[in-house]
Write a protein that holds these residues in place. Sequence first.
Motif, PDB file in Angstrom:
ATOM      1  N   GLY A 145       0.497  -1.599   0.307  1.00 52.21           N
ATOM      2  CA  GLY A 145      -0.570   0.097   0.314  1.00 52.21           C
ATOM      3  C   GLY A 145       1.004   1.348  -0.638  1.00 52.21           C
ATOM      4  O   GLY A 145       0.992   1.657  -1.356  1.00 52.21           O
ATOM      5  N   ARG A 168      -2.025   4.078   1.043  1.00 53.85           N
ATOM      6  CA  ARG A 168      -2.531   4.833  -0.573  1.00 53.85           C
ATOM      7  C   ARG A 168      -0.554   5.605  -0.495  1.00 53.85           C
ATOM      8  O   ARG A 168      -0.903   6.653   0.508  1.00 53.85           O
ATOM      9  CB  ARG A 168      -3.880   4.952  -1.429  1.00 53.85           C
ATOM     10  CG  ARG A 168      -4.410   3.779  -0.946  1.00 53.85           C
ATOM     11  CD  ARG A 168      -5.238   4.793  -2.164  1.00 53.85           C
ATOM     12  NE  ARG A 168      -6.745   3.972  -1.820  1.00 53.85           N
ATOM     13  CZ  ARG A 168      -6.977   2.131  -2.271  1.00 53.85           C
ATOM     14  NH1 ARG A 168      -5.987   2.064  -2.849  1.00 53.85           N
ATOM     15  NH2 ARG A 168      -8.022   1.531  -1.985  1.00 53.85           N
ATOM     16  N   TYR A 171       1.595   9.636  -5.167  1.00 54.89           N
ATOM     17  CA  TYR A 171       2.668   9.634  -5.971  1.00 54.89           C
ATOM     18  C   TYR A 171       2.938  10.552  -7.581  1.00 54.89           C
ATOM     19  O   TYR A 171       4.020  10.400  -8.348  1.00 54.89           O
ATOM     20  CB  TYR A 171       1.621   8.606  -7.500  1.00 54.89           C
ATOM     21  CG  TYR A 171       1.551   7.298  -6.496  1.00 54.89           C
ATOM     22  CD1 TYR A 171       2.637   6.172  -6.912  1.00 54.89           C
ATOM     23  CD2 TYR A 171       0.765   6.458  -6.002  1.00 54.89           C
ATOM     24  CE1 TYR A 171       1.881   5.250  -6.629  1.00 54.89           C
ATOM     25  CE2 TYR A 171      -0.098   5.580  -6.068  1.00 54.89           C
ATOM     26  CZ  TYR A 171       1.053   5.074  -5.982  1.00 54.89           C
ATOM     27  OH  TYR A 171       0.684   3.409  -5.236  1.00 54.89           O
ATOM     28  N   HIS A 185      -1.863  -1.569  -4.721  1.00 58.10           N
ATOM     29  CA  HIS A 185      -3.369  -1.412  -4.130  1.00 58.10           C
ATOM     30  C   HIS A 185      -4.197  -0.560  -4.668  1.00 58.10           C
ATOM     31  O   HIS A 185      -5.249  -0.602  -4.673  1.00 58.10           O
ATOM     32  CB  HIS A 185      -2.719  -1.246  -2.145  1.00 58.10           C
ATOM     33  CG  HIS A 185      -3.787  -0.510  -2.045  1.00 58.10           C
ATOM     34  ND1 HIS A 185      -4.896  -1.041  -1.469  1.00 58.10           N
ATOM     35  CD2 HIS A 185      -3.803   0.348  -1.193  1.00 58.10           C
ATOM     36  CE1 HIS A 185      -5.196  -0.367  -0.551  1.00 58.10           C
ATOM     37  NE2 HIS A 185      -5.662   0.271  -0.052  1.00 58.10           N
ATOM     38  N   THR A 186      -3.408   0.730  -5.095  1.00 59.05           N
ATOM     39  CA  THR A 186      -4.615   1.670  -6.069  1.00 59.05           C
ATOM     40  C   THR A 186      -3.663   1.407  -7.274  1.00 59.05           C
ATOM     41  O   THR A 186      -3.173   1.569  -7.735  1.00 59.05           O
ATOM     42  CB  THR A 186      -3.525   3.279  -5.700  1.00 59.05           C
ATOM     43  OG1 THR A 186      -3.507   3.368  -4.290  1.00 59.05           O
ATOM     44  CG2 THR A 186      -4.394   3.922  -6.636  1.00 59.05           C
ATOM     45  N   THR A 188      -3.387   1.628 -11.470  1.00 55.13           N
ATOM     46  CA  THR A 188      -2.785   2.672 -11.661  1.00 55.13           C
ATOM     47  C   THR A 188      -4.197   3.481 -12.945  1.00 55.13           C
ATOM     48  O   THR A 188      -3.768   4.628 -12.740  1.00 55.13           O
ATOM     49  CB  THR A 188      -2.073   1.839 -13.100  1.00 55.13           C
ATOM     50  OG1 THR A 188      -2.298   1.311 -13.851  1.00 55.13           O
ATOM     51  CG2 THR A 188      -0.796   0.698 -12.356  1.00 55.13           C
ATOM     52  N   ASN A 190      -6.646   4.711 -12.047  1.00 55.03           N
ATOM     53  CA  ASN A 190      -6.590   5.799 -10.786  1.00 55.03           C
ATOM     54  C   ASN A 190      -5.738   6.664 -10.230  1.00 55.03           C
ATOM     55  O   ASN A 190      -6.007   8.049 -10.194  1.00 55.03           O
ATOM     56  CB  ASN A 190      -7.022   5.162  -9.299  1.00 55.03           C
ATOM     57  CG  ASN A 190      -8.491   4.199  -9.610  1.00 55.03           C
ATOM     58  OD1 ASN A 190      -9.369   4.145 -10.892  1.00 55.03           O
ATOM     59  ND2 ASN A 190      -9.725   3.691  -8.749  1.00 55.03           N
ATOM     60  N   ILE A 191      -4.159   6.046  -9.736  1.00 60.50           N
ATOM     61  CA  ILE A 191      -3.500   6.797 -10.192  1.00 60.50           C
ATOM     62  C   ILE A 191      -3.192   8.149 -11.474  1.00 60.50           C
ATOM     63  O   ILE A 191      -3.313   9.652 -10.761  1.00 60.50           O
ATOM     64  CB  ILE A 191      -2.251   6.605 -10.273  1.00 60.50           C
ATOM     65  CG1 ILE A 191      -2.136   5.146  -8.741  1.00 60.50           C
ATOM     66  CG2 ILE A 191      -0.848   7.133  -9.975  1.00 60.50           C
ATOM     67  CD1 ILE A 191      -0.812   5.102  -9.010  1.00 60.50           C
ATOM     68  N   ASP A 194      -6.460  10.356 -11.040  1.00 56.27           N
ATOM     69  CA  ASP A 194      -5.915  11.776  -9.835  1.00 56.27           C
ATOM     70  C   ASP A 194      -4.788  12.724 -10.531  1.00 56.27           C
ATOM     71  O   ASP A 194      -5.114  13.888  -9.597  1.00 56.27           O
ATOM     72  CB  ASP A 194      -5.220  11.044  -8.449  1.00 56.27           C
ATOM     73  CG  ASP A 194      -6.243  10.255  -8.214  1.00 56.27           C
ATOM     74  OD1 ASP A 194      -7.671  10.619  -8.487  1.00 56.27           O
ATOM     75  OD2 ASP A 194      -5.919   9.570  -7.070  1.00 56.27           O
ATOM     76  N   ALA A 211       4.085   1.204  -9.689  1.00 57.46           N
ATOM     77  CA  ALA A 211       2.981   0.968  -9.229  1.00 57.46           C
ATOM     78  C   ALA A 211       2.236   0.003 -10.165  1.00 57.46           C
ATOM     79  O   ALA A 211       1.943   0.850 -11.831  1.00 57.46           O
ATOM     80  CB  ALA A 211       2.333   1.854  -8.610  1.00 57.46           C
ATOM     81  N   ASP A 213      -0.293  -2.423  -9.750  1.00 57.75           N
ATOM     82  CA  ASP A 213      -1.729  -2.658 -10.054  1.00 57.75           C
ATOM     83  C   ASP A 213      -2.113  -2.308 -11.033  1.00 57.75           C
ATOM     84  O   ASP A 213      -2.873  -1.499 -11.265  1.00 57.75           O
ATOM     85  CB  ASP A 213      -2.312  -2.269  -8.630  1.00 57.75           C
ATOM     86  CG  ASP A 213      -3.861  -2.725  -8.462  1.00 57.75           C
ATOM     87  OD1 ASP A 213      -4.346  -3.553  -9.708  1.00 57.75           O
ATOM     88  OD2 ASP A 213      -4.500  -2.410  -7.492  1.00 57.75           O
TER      89      ASP A 213
END
Length: 235
Positions: A145, A168, A171, A185-186, A188, A190-191, A194, A211, A213
């Motif tokens: 995470g 989280r 990044y 966990h998060t 990518t 969504n990264i 954001d 990252a 996931d």
Amino acid sequence: MIYCMGDVHGNYEGYCQLLQDIRFNDSDTLYTIGDIVDRGSGSMKVLLDMMVRPNVFPILGNHDYMAYRCLRWLSENITEESIKNMSADKLEKISEWLYNGGETTLAEFKKLDKEQQEAVIEYLGEFTLYEEVTTKQGDFILLHGGLPDFSPEKSLDDYDVEDIVWSRCNYEEVYFPDKYLVTGHTPTRNIRSDLGEKMNDRIFRKNNHIAIDCGSGHGGVLAVICLDNMKEYYA
């Protein structure tokens, strides 16, 4: 070669495909970045395969943590009386796990024989919280995470289990200027959303973050990165 696999979430077909694609053999090492279980329909199949591979090293994710805790409770002698006496805290945690995708994992678990069930619970309890790896590409810290209240002076051993598996990363922040931080966990997608970037289910690499996931538990893909040459694989 040293590989790192993203959040599997019971995607047994993708897991097998990636092992085939990277031609995984006894001289290789694979780290799984957490969340082996839940959501998909092959969590037990993945775990049973990992268990017989001495060169696969699992890192604890929040779903693995929930499953381990709840399966230990549920594998005890469950009677009407024991359920009545189960604490509200335990019942709440079981409910939380089932709500977050644990129903498929529990259904698979119940089909195993008693010996397999005990072996799976024991294996989940052996997952590590983080790993540190060095290749010719540099130094890597692998965890599921994030590192809340991060400080460069703070030892990784000083972080609480639940903090690492549930929090989280930011990044946009460089945590370690001389190391790569590899996380799951998060998703990518969504990264990137954001950060105002175009969304896609591919490995995210920026600010010494890697990252991986890529949404296997959310309709995306399962990813592997080779830490020796940074080559990416998807299934």
